[in-house]
Scaffold this motif. Structure first.
Motif, PDB file in Angstrom:
ATOM      1  N   UNK A  70      31.210  48.428  28.329  1.00 57.51           N
ATOM      2  CA  UNK A  70      32.234  48.086  29.374  1.00 57.51           C
ATOM      3  C   UNK A  70      31.536  48.482  30.747  1.00 57.51           C
ATOM      4  N   UNK A  71      30.640  49.207  30.901  1.00 60.29           N
ATOM      5  CA  UNK A  71      29.965  49.438  32.160  1.00 60.29           C
ATOM      6  C   UNK A  71      28.918  48.382  32.430  1.00 60.29           C
ATOM      7  N   UNK A  72      28.329  47.711  31.336  1.00 60.97           N
ATOM      8  CA  UNK A  72      27.426  46.436  31.553  1.00 60.97           C
ATOM      9  C   UNK A  72      28.403  45.209  31.887  1.00 60.97           C
ATOM     10  N   UNK A  73      29.694  45.125  31.241  1.00 61.78           N
ATOM     11  CA  UNK A  73      30.486  44.097  31.593  1.00 61.78           C
ATOM     12  C   UNK A  73      31.096  43.709  33.275  1.00 61.78           C
ATOM     13  N   UNK A  74      31.697  45.165  33.312  1.00 55.75           N
ATOM     14  CA  UNK A  74      32.198  45.186  34.744  1.00 55.75           C
ATOM     15  C   UNK A  74      31.746  44.580  35.694  1.00 55.75           C
ATOM     16  N   UNK A  76      29.560  42.096  35.620  1.00 48.93           N
ATOM     17  CA  UNK A  76      29.744  40.620  35.516  1.00 48.93           C
ATOM     18  C   UNK A  76      30.894  39.911  35.550  1.00 48.93           C
ATOM     19  N   UNK A  77      31.968  40.577  34.988  1.00 48.16           N
ATOM     20  CA  UNK A  77      33.251  39.728  34.883  1.00 48.16           C
ATOM     21  C   UNK A  77      34.363  40.588  35.599  1.00 48.16           C
ATOM     22  N   UNK A  78      34.041  41.686  35.936  1.00 47.40           N
ATOM     23  CA  UNK A  78      35.013  42.665  36.838  1.00 47.40           C
ATOM     24  C   UNK A  78      35.917  43.373  36.013  1.00 47.40           C
ATOM     25  N   UNK A  79      37.020  43.905  36.483  1.00 50.62           N
ATOM     26  CA  UNK A  79      37.916  45.039  35.735  1.00 50.62           C
ATOM     27  C   UNK A  79      38.834  44.290  35.033  1.00 50.62           C
ATOM     28  N   UNK A  80      39.701  44.841  34.124  1.00 54.47           N
ATOM     29  CA  UNK A  80      40.812  44.424  33.666  1.00 54.47           C
ATOM     30  C   UNK A  80      40.711  43.774  32.214  1.00 54.47           C
ATOM     31  N   UNK A  81      41.445  42.602  31.886  1.00 49.56           N
ATOM     32  CA  UNK A  81      41.317  41.937  30.718  1.00 49.56           C
ATOM     33  C   UNK A  81      40.055  41.195  30.457  1.00 49.56           C
ATOM     34  N   UNK A  82      39.240  40.627  31.303  1.00 50.90           N
ATOM     35  CA  UNK A  82      38.017  39.947  30.680  1.00 50.90           C
ATOM     36  C   UNK A  82      37.148  41.052  29.994  1.00 50.90           C
ATOM     37  N   UNK A  83      36.894  42.135  30.710  1.00 51.67           N
ATOM     38  CA  UNK A  83      35.506  42.922  29.993  1.00 51.67           C
ATOM     39  C   UNK A  83      36.470  43.606  28.838  1.00 51.67           C
ATOM     40  N   UNK A  84      37.644  43.714  28.695  1.00 51.71           N
ATOM     41  CA  UNK A  84      38.341  44.232  27.511  1.00 51.71           C
ATOM     42  C   UNK A  84      38.186  43.381  26.459  1.00 51.71           C
ATOM     43  N   UNK A  85      38.653  41.875  26.497  1.00 54.66           N
ATOM     44  CA  UNK A  85      38.635  41.080  25.460  1.00 54.66           C
ATOM     45  C   UNK A  85      37.284  40.856  25.003  1.00 54.66           C
ATOM     46  N   UNK A  86      36.246  40.566  25.902  1.00 55.07           N
ATOM     47  CA  UNK A  86      34.961  40.409  25.676  1.00 55.07           C
ATOM     48  C   UNK A  86      34.490  41.631  24.560  1.00 55.07           C
ATOM     49  N   UNK A  87      34.584  42.635  25.066  1.00 57.80           N
ATOM     50  CA  UNK A  87      33.947  43.839  24.381  1.00 57.80           C
ATOM     51  C   UNK A  87      34.654  44.110  22.803  1.00 57.80           C
ATOM     52  N   UNK A  88      36.187  43.965  22.864  1.00 62.95           N
ATOM     53  CA  UNK A  88      36.670  43.897  21.659  1.00 62.95           C
ATOM     54  C   UNK A  88      36.301  42.769  20.602  1.00 62.95           C
ATOM     55  N   UNK A  89      36.249  41.802  21.163  1.00 59.55           N
ATOM     56  CA  UNK A  89      35.860  40.743  20.238  1.00 59.55           C
ATOM     57  C   UNK A  89      34.411  40.808  19.768  1.00 59.55           C
ATOM     58  N   UNK A 159      37.701  50.377  32.071  1.00 59.09           N
ATOM     59  CA  UNK A 159      37.750  49.105  33.020  1.00 59.09           C
ATOM     60  C   UNK A 159      39.165  48.554  33.160  1.00 59.09           C
ATOM     61  N   UNK A 160      40.072  49.395  33.082  1.00 57.54           N
ATOM     62  CA  UNK A 160      41.490  48.955  33.424  1.00 57.54           C
ATOM     63  C   UNK A 160      42.135  48.006  32.400  1.00 57.54           C
ATOM     64  N   UNK A 161      41.718  48.323  31.381  1.00 60.63           N
ATOM     65  CA  UNK A 161      42.214  47.242  30.296  1.00 60.63           C
ATOM     66  C   UNK A 161      43.715  47.665  29.817  1.00 60.63           C
ATOM     67  N   UNK A 162      44.526  46.679  29.259  1.00 59.35           N
ATOM     68  CA  UNK A 162      46.004  47.213  28.923  1.00 59.35           C
ATOM     69  C   UNK A 162      46.097  48.053  27.831  1.00 59.35           C
ATOM     70  N   UNK A 163      47.224  48.617  27.578  1.00 53.27           N
ATOM     71  CA  UNK A 163      47.508  49.319  26.409  1.00 53.27           C
ATOM     72  C   UNK A 163      47.752  50.633  26.630  1.00 53.27           C
TER      73      UNK A 163
END
Length: 216
Positions: A70-74, A76-89, A159-163
């Motif tokens: 998540x720290x790597x993705x933030x 690049x793609x910002x906070x919220x849904x994008x880093x959450x979805x990428x990491x989970x997938x 990363x401010x993801x949902x849930x």
């Protein structure tokens, strides 16, 4: 215990919304990961080297700590849904890729030879014979990934993801306050309950979508 019930009763609506967002995010990410993983499995299952390479790469992803990814993705793609979805997938890929390869490799060659013998093309054999026979194995991989993602999504609150992870993080950040323990405990228990419900749904889907001959 009274404080826990008071917290739940006063936050019923928000808890329902967070639970829905948690389950929705996990299910959508598992579906995306399944499409990617099955395609990869189809491409490599006939090649021992390709199968080993695909499994090794997916295993490498799984060894990366979720906070680190998540720290790597933030940035690049910002906070919220994008880093959450990428990491989970990414985390969901390994069980599904591995089970897709195992399921397709386990199909009896005589069955596919018979299908080709009656005039089926390679794609028809794959879609009408091999994938249906491998489906129970693929579904098992999806079940494993779903259970894993239910817990990982809680960490995505970083990363401010949902849930429900936001509820847990909020409680842990307010240790010492009257609502800290009820918040963290409620979020944790709800994740466990929802994970068990989803697993039961997968079992039901397996029974409804797998022929009796394959189950036997």
């Amino acid at each position: 215990m009274q404080s826990l019930w008071d917290f739940i009763s006063s936050r019923r609506r928000q808890l329902a919304i967070d639970s829905y967002l948690h389950v929705s995010a996990v299910v959508q990410c598992v579906v995306i990961a399944t499409v990617i993983a099955v395609v990869i499995g189809i491409l490599v299952y006939r090649s021992p080297i390709g199968s080993a390479l695909a499994t090794a790469l997916a295993s490498t992803i799984l060894t990366i700590p979720s906070f680190a990814l998540l720290g790597i993705l933030i940035p690049i793609v910002g906070l919220g849904v994008p880093p959450t979805v990428i990491s989970l997938v990414l985390y969901a890929l390994l069980p599904i890729i591995r089970n897709t390869i195992v399921g397709l490799s386990a199909v009896d060659p005589s069955v596919t030879d018979a299908a080709r013998g009656i005039g089926m093309s390679r794609l028809w054999v794959l879609g009408r014979v091999e994938l249906p026979l491998a489906w129970p194995s693929i579904l098992t991989g999806m079940r494993v990934s779903t259970q894993m993602l239910m817990g990982i999504l809680a960490i995505a609150a970083y990363a401010k993801g949902p849930g429900l992870g936001n509820l847990i993080f909020s409680g842990l950040s307010r240790v010492g306050s009257p609502t800290a323990v009820p918040q963290a405990l409620t979020g944790t228990v709800l994740i466990v309950i929802l994970a068990l419900i989803l697993d039961g749904i997968f079992v039901l889907i397996g029974k409804l979508t797998t022929s009796r001959g394959i189950r036997a």
